[in-house]
Design a protein around this motif. Sequence first.
Motif, PDB file in Angstrom:
ATOM      1  N   LEU A  49       0.846  -1.278   0.038  1.00 19.12           N
ATOM      2  CA  LEU A  49       0.004  -0.098  -0.059  1.00 19.12           C
ATOM      3  C   LEU A  49       0.794   1.285   0.015  1.00 19.12           C
ATOM      4  CD1 LEU A  49      -2.909  -0.973   2.530  1.00 19.12           C
ATOM      5  CD2 LEU A  49      -3.019  -0.570   0.006  1.00 19.12           C
ATOM      6  N   ALA A  50       2.035   1.300  -0.437  1.00 21.99           N
ATOM      7  CA  ALA A  50       3.066   2.318  -0.534  1.00 21.99           C
ATOM      8  C   ALA A  50       3.097   3.210   0.849  1.00 21.99           C
ATOM      9  CB  ALA A  50       2.339   2.984  -1.696  1.00 21.99           C
ATOM     10  N   GLY A  51       2.987   2.336   1.748  1.00 20.56           N
ATOM     11  CA  GLY A  51       3.029   2.978   3.176  1.00 20.56           C
ATOM     12  C   GLY A  51       1.861   3.794   3.577  1.00 20.56           C
ATOM     13  N   ARG A  52       0.969   3.910   2.656  1.00 19.29           N
ATOM     14  CA  ARG A  52      -0.302   5.086   2.870  1.00 19.29           C
ATOM     15  C   ARG A  52       0.123   6.140   3.100  1.00 19.29           C
ATOM     16  NH1 ARG A  52      -5.332   1.959   3.851  1.00 19.29           N
ATOM     17  NH2 ARG A  52      -5.021   0.112   4.639  1.00 19.29           N
ATOM     18  N   GLU A  53       1.258   6.789   2.153  1.00 18.00           N
ATOM     19  CA  GLU A  53       1.850   8.228   2.369  1.00 18.00           C
ATOM     20  C   GLU A  53       1.555   8.944   1.350  1.00 18.00           C
ATOM     21  OE1 GLU A  53       6.473   6.738   2.067  1.00 18.00           O
ATOM     22  OE2 GLU A  53       5.371   7.170   4.019  1.00 18.00           O
ATOM     23  N   MET A  54       0.888   8.444   0.297  1.00 20.56           N
ATOM     24  CA  MET A  54       0.801   9.339  -1.007  1.00 20.56           C
ATOM     25  C   MET A  54      -0.344  10.672  -0.853  1.00 20.56           C
ATOM     26  SD  MET A  54       2.445   8.001  -2.931  1.00 20.56           S
ATOM     27  CE  MET A  54       3.751   6.506  -2.881  1.00 20.56           C
ATOM     28  N   SER A  55       0.100  11.701  -1.569  1.00 20.90           N
ATOM     29  CA  SER A  55      -0.510  12.964  -1.518  1.00 20.90           C
ATOM     30  C   SER A  55      -1.912  12.477  -2.432  1.00 20.90           C
ATOM     31  CB  SER A  55       0.095  14.027  -1.789  1.00 20.90           C
ATOM     32  OG  SER A  55       0.439  13.826  -3.401  1.00 20.90           O
ATOM     33  N   ALA A  56      -3.118  13.455  -2.320  1.00 18.66           N
ATOM     34  CA  ALA A  56      -4.153  13.537  -3.211  1.00 18.66           C
ATOM     35  C   ALA A  56      -3.758  13.307  -4.678  1.00 18.66           C
ATOM     36  CB  ALA A  56      -4.967  14.419  -3.107  1.00 18.66           C
ATOM     37  N   TRP A  57      -2.749  14.224  -5.210  1.00 10.80           N
ATOM     38  CA  TRP A  57      -2.345  14.489  -6.346  1.00 10.80           C
ATOM     39  C   TRP A  57      -1.717  13.171  -7.010  1.00 10.80           C
ATOM     40  CZ3 TRP A  57      -3.235  18.127 -10.148  1.00 10.80           C
ATOM     41  CH2 TRP A  57      -4.121  19.116  -9.709  1.00 10.80           C
ATOM     42  N   LEU A 102     -17.281   7.352  -6.026  1.00 13.72           N
ATOM     43  CA  LEU A 102     -16.046   6.883  -5.055  1.00 13.72           C
ATOM     44  C   LEU A 102     -15.531   7.626  -4.038  1.00 13.72           C
ATOM     45  CD1 LEU A 102     -14.238   4.337  -4.525  1.00 13.72           C
ATOM     46  CD2 LEU A 102     -12.641   5.271  -6.271  1.00 13.72           C
ATOM     47  N   GLY A 103     -15.391   8.967  -4.732  1.00 13.28           N
ATOM     48  CA  GLY A 103     -14.601   9.833  -3.635  1.00 13.28           C
ATOM     49  C   GLY A 103     -15.279  10.369  -2.557  1.00 13.28           C
ATOM     50  N   ILE A 104     -16.597  10.840  -2.865  1.00 11.21           N
ATOM     51  CA  ILE A 104     -17.443  11.482  -1.980  1.00 11.21           C
ATOM     52  C   ILE A 104     -18.178  10.354  -0.886  1.00 11.21           C
ATOM     53  CG2 ILE A 104     -19.368  12.987  -1.513  1.00 11.21           C
ATOM     54  CD1 ILE A 104     -16.696  14.165  -2.821  1.00 11.21           C
ATOM     55  N   VAL A 105     -18.723   9.346  -1.637  1.00  6.41           N
ATOM     56  CA  VAL A 105     -19.572   8.650  -0.806  1.00  6.41           C
ATOM     57  C   VAL A 105     -18.738   7.130  -0.228  1.00  6.41           C
ATOM     58  CG1 VAL A 105     -21.798   6.898  -0.907  1.00  6.41           C
ATOM     59  CG2 VAL A 105     -21.493   9.089  -2.040  1.00  6.41           C
ATOM     60  N   MET A 106     -17.956   6.447  -0.992  1.00  2.00           N
ATOM     61  CA  MET A 106     -17.589   5.174  -0.604  1.00  2.00           C
ATOM     62  C   MET A 106     -16.103   5.201  -0.092  1.00  2.00           C
ATOM     63  SD  MET A 106     -18.581   2.916  -4.135  1.00  2.00           S
ATOM     64  CE  MET A 106     -18.166   1.237  -3.693  1.00  2.00           C
ATOM     65  N   MET A 107     -15.111   6.308  -0.414  1.00  2.00           N
ATOM     66  CA  MET A 107     -13.980   6.133   0.148  1.00  2.00           C
ATOM     67  C   MET A 107     -13.924   6.304   1.567  1.00  2.00           C
ATOM     68  SD  MET A 107     -11.393   5.414  -1.955  1.00  2.00           S
ATOM     69  CE  MET A 107     -10.317   4.606  -0.813  1.00  2.00           C
ATOM     70  N   ARG A 288     -10.370  10.996  -0.390  1.00  2.00           N
ATOM     71  CA  ARG A 288     -11.508  11.481  -0.847  1.00  2.00           C
ATOM     72  C   ARG A 288     -11.445  12.417  -2.286  1.00  2.00           C
ATOM     73  NH1 ARG A 288     -15.648  13.586   3.485  1.00  2.00           N
ATOM     74  NH2 ARG A 288     -17.360  12.791   1.823  1.00  2.00           N
ATOM     75  N   LEU A 289     -10.287  13.001  -2.211  1.00  2.00           N
ATOM     76  CA  LEU A 289      -9.819  14.129  -2.972  1.00  2.00           C
ATOM     77  C   LEU A 289      -9.294  13.354  -4.176  1.00  2.00           C
ATOM     78  CD1 LEU A 289     -10.175  17.145  -3.595  1.00  2.00           C
ATOM     79  CD2 LEU A 289      -7.787  17.578  -2.337  1.00  2.00           C
ATOM     80  N   GLN A 553     -10.986  23.486   0.300  1.00  2.00           N
ATOM     81  CA  GLN A 553     -10.011  22.266   0.976  1.00  2.00           C
ATOM     82  C   GLN A 553     -11.064  20.935   0.610  1.00  2.00           C
ATOM     83  OE1 GLN A 553      -8.746  23.018   4.710  1.00  2.00           O
ATOM     84  NE2 GLN A 553      -6.748  23.701   4.094  1.00  2.00           N
ATOM     85  N   LYS A 554     -12.340  21.428   0.586  1.00  2.00           N
ATOM     86  CA  LYS A 554     -13.416  20.238   0.517  1.00  2.00           C
ATOM     87  C   LYS A 554     -13.558  19.562  -0.656  1.00  2.00           C
ATOM     88  CE  LYS A 554     -16.446  22.964   3.987  1.00  2.00           C
ATOM     89  NZ  LYS A 554     -16.209  22.142   4.972  1.00  2.00           N
ATOM     90  N   PRO A 555     -13.383  18.297  -0.754  1.00  2.00           N
ATOM     91  CA  PRO A 555     -13.545  17.314  -1.646  1.00  2.00           C
ATOM     92  C   PRO A 555     -14.719  17.824  -2.468  1.00  2.00           C
ATOM     93  CG  PRO A 555     -12.549  16.003   0.004  1.00  2.00           C
ATOM     94  CD  PRO A 555     -12.851  17.321   0.761  1.00  2.00           C
ATOM     95  N   VAL A 556     -15.799  17.711  -1.713  1.00  2.00           N
ATOM     96  CA  VAL A 556     -17.255  17.919  -2.188  1.00  2.00           C
ATOM     97  C   VAL A 556     -17.184  19.193  -3.279  1.00  2.00           C
ATOM     98  CG1 VAL A 556     -18.440  19.023  -0.216  1.00  2.00           C
ATOM     99  CG2 VAL A 556     -19.749  17.664  -1.851  1.00  2.00           C
ATOM    100  N   PHE A 557     -16.672  20.274  -2.625  1.00  2.00           N
ATOM    101  CA  PHE A 557     -16.640  21.332  -3.479  1.00  2.00           C
ATOM    102  C   PHE A 557     -16.166  21.261  -4.766  1.00  2.00           C
ATOM    103  CE2 PHE A 557     -14.267  25.015  -5.050  1.00  2.00           C
ATOM    104  CZ  PHE A 557     -15.132  25.962  -5.476  1.00  2.00           C
ATOM    105  N   TRP A 558     -14.946  20.447  -5.135  1.00  2.00           N
ATOM    106  CA  TRP A 558     -14.170  20.441  -6.307  1.00  2.00           C
ATOM    107  C   TRP A 558     -15.015  19.080  -6.965  1.00  2.00           C
ATOM    108  CZ3 TRP A 558     -11.320  23.890  -7.913  1.00  2.00           C
ATOM    109  CH2 TRP A 558     -10.681  24.450  -6.773  1.00  2.00           C
TER     110      TRP A 558
END
Lengths: 574, 82
Positions: A49-57, A102-107, A288-289, A553-558
């Motif tokens: 899982l790549a250390g769970r350290e990846m940024s959103a980008w 996926l991002g907003i509901v399931m993640m 989520r983002l 910063q809100k994923p739902v806005f984007w």
Amino acid sequence: MAVLAFAVSRQLTQLHGIDILILALYFVIVLFIGFYVKGSTNTSEEFFLAGREMSAWIAGLSFLSANLGSLELMGWAGSAYQYGILAMHWYWIGAIPAMLFLGIVMMPFYYISKTHSVPGYLQLRYGEGARALSAGSFALMTILMSGVNMYAMAVVMQTVLGWNMTFSIWIGAATVAVYVMLGGLRSAIINEVLQFVLIWAGAALIPILGLIEAGGWTNLKAQIARNVGSNDYVHLWSTLGTFKGNPMGIHWTGIVFGLAAVLSFGYWTTDFLVVQRVLSANNLRAARLAPVIGAAFKLAVPLIVIVPGLLALAVLKNADGSTMHLVAGDVAKATGQHAYDEVLPLMLIRYCGPGLLGLGITALVAGFMSGMAGNVSAFSTVWTYDLYGAYINKRASDKHYVSMGRWSTIIGMLISIATAYIVAHANSIMDYVQALFSFFIAPLFGTVILGMLWKRATKEGGFWGLLTGTASSIAMFAYVQTGGKAALAHIALSQDAKPMAENMYRALWSWLICVGVTIAVSLATKAKPDAELEGLVYGATVIPDDGSRTLWQKPVFWAGVVTVVFVALNVVFF
Amino acid sequence: MAEGTGRGETLSIWFFVGVMTLLYGVVLVVYGAWAWFGDHEVPTVVFSQRFHPTFWWGMLLTLFGSFYTLRFRPRRGDELKA
């Protein structure tokens, strides 16, 4: 899933010294990355899982890139030539809503349950039966798909450059095996981000120069209408009122309910190959983002895939100046014409001289290798966690599981190579392997979404729903293969439906069967208490604050911004 | 800060992106300039030849790659921050 069908008859072009230099540089860079990140992949969390350290980008681009393999690029460019702008649906309505969902509901459920895989989530929610079924089918599917990628790369290299197939298969496989074995998911993700940039660097010139040559979008539409004798190739929705009214032989219900509501949600929200990339995010907000960022870039991908296919309808000419007509792969083999799937290489060769050609070819090679790496890294995770660790050796040390991950990468690549050779000797197997994907993904989405959103879904309901949904999909596929036009009319609602339309409706029916059986069996069996569903199901889980403070910063806005652009694009190209 | 390549490592993923595009950009600019100014352009590329895409695309990649390479270059102290 697009199917590549090349006519292996002649070599399209050859590389110059500078092209080989560019290709060689790519191999040096990816191997360097494999060795470089090996030092930070010592634990199973780091390797799988790549250390769970990846940024959103990073997670977002990798999420998108895992799907942006060359098999997809070349197949869909060919489909755009064959079916016109309708192919765009697989990039917009067939992807964007599912990615945002996926991002907003399931993640949040995937992320806070701390699962390491989609079968892992099924085990937490439904128990061992559903996990074993989905892990077994997924492991088989990924390893075969890796082999198909390998074979497709070898065919492309042979068709475009005249390379020996065995040389292409072994060079590609060995490179991928080395960098995934050394660096695990971390290595795969870095290479996917590089591949994303490379694909744009190598392919973006085709639509730019093509639109200049065609005289802009309006002139392009006019030229296509003149060459094919119809306006149907440049409208997204207006031709979908009847099966006969469009080149794909599909009705809008197939696109909306089959593709958008079932198949794309199944793929983008439950296929572990793509979900694994998002699970590597370093916090809930990033997780989520990431799919929202992926969706924003996905909106632009048709520029380098669909537009070249449309341009080919207008600008490709034979040596005598007449319009070139591409044909299906089997016809091309017999007549010596070019096949639909050669459209992207043909356009690349048309506009790109030495240097740029090397960059384009490197982007295709990177896409194929990334496809293999994505499949093999997901296979290694599911094999080690959900099959080996769950049923064969439950109490091994973390170090042992990392070692198993590395070995399963090598074994997985060897099975893929064998698959590639089998496909090479029986080409039709490739169609079946790609159909395999569609058997599992729609029912799996039914099982996962009911598990996440409905507290009453039970262990027995999840297992039997998934099993009957998958079995019904296989049965419908076999029925259409053997039953001719009458069978097609039963499944796809029209004798005029084309294979793609049949896929859409089969997915829809198998999803409905899965959901129906899950609900019926769940209502007849005992539900789990709410306390056992904490962190797994909507209504039994308090979603933690993801740390967003401002609107930006809100994923739902984007997600809202992406939705607005998505709707506007569909209106513009209606 | 090194982003994503792992704990204790100093190279950011974006640095790799920058180096790769810079390398490709430089190769294309040099070759594109040689082909354009030395009149060595391959005659089969009929339509696009007059735009000298190899040179200009190489220039764009060089600029993009330079920005990312410099912006995400490894700096002293990254190891502690990563």
